[in-house]
Design a protein around this motif. Structure first.
Motif, PDB file in Angstrom:
ATOM      1  N   HIS A  70     -23.536  25.354 -24.391  1.00 48.66           N
ATOM      2  CA  HIS A  70     -22.662  24.878 -22.897  1.00 48.66           C
ATOM      3  C   HIS A  70     -21.755  25.838 -21.762  1.00 48.66           C
ATOM      4  O   HIS A  70     -21.484  26.152 -21.099  1.00 48.66           O
ATOM      5  CB  HIS A  70     -21.995  23.885 -22.799  1.00 48.66           C
ATOM      6  CG  HIS A  70     -22.447  22.738 -21.971  1.00 48.66           C
ATOM      7  ND1 HIS A  70     -23.296  22.302 -21.416  1.00 48.66           N
ATOM      8  CD2 HIS A  70     -20.968  22.837 -20.457  1.00 48.66           C
ATOM      9  CE1 HIS A  70     -22.543  21.533 -20.598  1.00 48.66           C
ATOM     10  NE2 HIS A  70     -20.904  22.279 -19.861  1.00 48.66           N
ATOM     11  N   ALA A  71     -20.656  26.700 -23.475  1.00 48.74           N
ATOM     12  CA  ALA A  71     -20.256  27.479 -23.078  1.00 48.74           C
ATOM     13  C   ALA A  71     -20.402  28.924 -22.304  1.00 48.74           C
ATOM     14  O   ALA A  71     -20.223  29.526 -21.435  1.00 48.74           O
ATOM     15  CB  ALA A  71     -18.850  27.941 -24.145  1.00 48.74           C
ATOM     16  N   TRP A  72     -21.511  29.197 -23.163  1.00 43.45           N
ATOM     17  CA  TRP A  72     -22.072  30.536 -23.398  1.00 43.45           C
ATOM     18  C   TRP A  72     -23.211  30.536 -21.763  1.00 43.45           C
ATOM     19  O   TRP A  72     -22.560  31.396 -21.368  1.00 43.45           O
ATOM     20  CB  TRP A  72     -23.008  30.862 -24.758  1.00 43.45           C
ATOM     21  CG  TRP A  72     -23.410  32.296 -24.399  1.00 43.45           C
ATOM     22  CD1 TRP A  72     -25.130  32.395 -23.912  1.00 43.45           C
ATOM     23  CD2 TRP A  72     -23.290  33.715 -23.543  1.00 43.45           C
ATOM     24  NE1 TRP A  72     -25.789  33.832 -23.204  1.00 43.45           N
ATOM     25  CE2 TRP A  72     -24.433  34.533 -23.042  1.00 43.45           C
ATOM     26  CE3 TRP A  72     -22.837  34.332 -23.537  1.00 43.45           C
ATOM     27  CZ2 TRP A  72     -24.322  35.588 -23.133  1.00 43.45           C
ATOM     28  CZ3 TRP A  72     -21.858  35.425 -23.785  1.00 43.45           C
ATOM     29  CH2 TRP A  72     -23.121  36.337 -23.056  1.00 43.45           C
ATOM     30  N   LEU A 100     -17.865  32.841 -30.009  1.00 41.29           N
ATOM     31  CA  LEU A 100     -18.551  31.717 -30.421  1.00 41.29           C
ATOM     32  C   LEU A 100     -19.137  31.835 -30.937  1.00 41.29           C
ATOM     33  O   LEU A 100     -19.516  30.567 -32.422  1.00 41.29           O
ATOM     34  CB  LEU A 100     -20.184  31.857 -29.380  1.00 41.29           C
ATOM     35  CG  LEU A 100     -19.282  31.639 -27.763  1.00 41.29           C
ATOM     36  CD1 LEU A 100     -19.905  31.647 -26.549  1.00 41.29           C
ATOM     37  CD2 LEU A 100     -18.276  30.809 -27.246  1.00 41.29           C
TER      38      LEU A 100
END
Length: 114
Positions: A70-72, A100
């Motif tokens: 989700h963050a990437w 990450l």
């Protein structure tokens, strides 16, 4: 035009579906943790027993991977929208990937007790 080499998904629809799927997993994990905290007298023993179970460990790793995906995708979209210099964007993406991966391995070693 920004090339999609560093995108997690194959295209925008794939990224959209990954974002939604990871959001659902994170929501379910949040409900799982909140329900444990709400219905259990939390102590060191109960907490270690809770995280000692295989289901909780696997679900926690799935939630962690979901957060990282989700963050990437979110950070990739922000970088491609706002950073036009390809070298700077590539360097920032490389730094984000390194962070990450370190989060993933930290979570893996902490959770499974390497």
């Amino acid at each position: 035009m920004v090339k999609h080499i560093s995108s997690f998904g194959r295209n925008g629809v794939h990224d959209f579906l990954l974002i939604r799927a990871t959001a659902i997993i994170m929501t379910l994990y949040t409900i799982y943790l909140v329900s444990f905290c709400a219905f259990t007298d939390i102590s060191y023993v109960s907490w270690t027993q809770f995280f000692g179970g295989t289901f909780t460990k696997v679900f926690t790793m799935l939630a962690l991977v979901s957060v990282l995906i989700h963050a990437w995708i979110g950070l990739w979209q922000v970088l491609t929208d706002y950073i036009k210099c390809a070298k700077l964007r590539g360097g920032l993406q490389l730094a984000i990937i390194a962070v990450l991966f370190s989060y993933f391995f930290s979570g893996l070693f902490i959770l499974w007790g390497a």
